[in-house]
Design an enzyme around this catalytic site. Structure first.
Site, mmCIF file in Angstrom:
data_model
loop_
_atom_site.group_PDB
_atom_site.id
_atom_site.type_symbol
_atom_site.label_atom_id
_atom_site.label_comp_id
_atom_site.label_asym_id
_atom_site.label_seq_id
_atom_site.Cartn_x
_atom_site.Cartn_y
_atom_site.Cartn_z
ATOM 1 N N ASP A 58 0.800 -1.109 0.044
ATOM 2 C CA ASP A 58 0.142 -0.109 -0.141
ATOM 3 C C ASP A 58 0.875 1.153 0.087
ATOM 4 O O ASP A 58 2.077 1.133 0.188
ATOM 5 C CB ASP A 58 -0.954 0.013 1.129
ATOM 6 N N TYR A 60 3.109 4.869 0.733
ATOM 7 C CA TYR A 60 3.555 5.240 1.867
ATOM 8 C C TYR A 60 2.707 6.147 2.823
ATOM 9 O O TYR A 60 1.891 7.003 2.365
ATOM 10 C CB TYR A 60 4.829 6.178 1.479
ATOM 11 N N PHE A 71 6.686 1.940 -4.195
ATOM 12 C CA PHE A 71 8.049 2.226 -3.805
ATOM 13 C C PHE A 71 8.538 3.504 -4.448
ATOM 14 O O PHE A 71 9.574 3.913 -3.774
ATOM 15 C CB PHE A 71 8.932 1.065 -4.308
ATOM 16 N N HIS A 178 11.347 -9.334 1.030
ATOM 17 C CA HIS A 178 11.062 -8.123 0.738
ATOM 18 C C HIS A 178 12.543 -7.209 0.939
ATOM 19 O O HIS A 178 13.231 -7.571 1.879
ATOM 20 C CB HIS A 178 9.977 -7.543 1.714
#
Length: 214
Positions: A58, A60, A71, A178
């Protein structure tokens, strides 16, 4: 919200979006990213242009950071979010350098779909909108773009759980830990995703992604 015209054929926009919009209108918290950026990933990259999908979770939750691409952050954001900083560390190891800021729109312009599975978040409340129903859109997008060979970057368990929505095909699947500080050393560092994608594209006779400069 302005519907991205080139993706408007997906059932999500007629079946699910109205309910999400109603829920967002009733939410009195600050919602990120701003409404005009919510579909930025789809506005920047049309279905037929998608060559790579980098799947995020989702946006930031820090005001001023998110602008609708997974990102990516606005170019003036310093310091970089920790996951993006680790992505750039891996890029330096892989390619020798990294972009000068966190704005990844130049990736999107080359066919890299920077797709979050949830497209809104209340400020300072990560995963605060995970129950709104946004995930249906990412499922439909993965099904659509996997009708032809595509590189899929699935970092972490959340992204890898969506692999079932990718049609079988001559795809490149990169599935590692991740890039967050909690897991990057468990298989993300050293995975060299950027050169692997470019090698795969070159082998298909396609132009490579310029990961570094706009």
């Amino acid at each position: 919200m302005q519907i991205p015209e080139r993706w408007s054929f997906l059932p999500f926009f007629s079946e699910s979006l109205p309910g999400i919009e109603a829920a967002l209108q009733e939410d009195t918290r600050e919602i990120l990213p701003p409404e005009e950026h919510r579909f930025a990933a789809l506005m920047n990259t049309a279905p037929e242009q998608v060559r790579v999908v980098i799947l995020g979770q989702d946006p930031y939750p820090t005001p001023g950071h998110a602008h609708g691409l997974s990102f990516s952050v606005e170019p003036d954001v310093r310091p970089l979010p920790r996951s993006l900083n680790n992505i750039y560390k891996e890029m330096v190891d892989d390619l020798g350098q990294a972009p000068v800021n966190g704005d990844l729109r130049h990736w999107a312009n080359q066919g890299v779909l920077l797709l979050n599975t949830v497209l809104s978040v209340p400020a300072k409340e990560a995963n605060g909108h995970k129950g709104l129903g946004w995930q249906t859109l990412s499922h439909q997008i993965l099904d659509e773009v996997s009708k032809r060979p595509t590189a899929f970057v699935l970092w972490g368990n959340h992204a890898q759980a969506l692999a079932k929505h990718i049609r079988p095909g001559d795809h490149l699947l990169i599935e590692t830990a991740h890039p967050s500080p909690l897991s990057a050393r468990k298989g993300f560092f050293g995975s060299r995703p950027f050169s692997r994608i470019n090698d795969w594209l070159a082998a298909r006779g396609e132009s490579q992604i310029n990961w570094i400069t706009a």
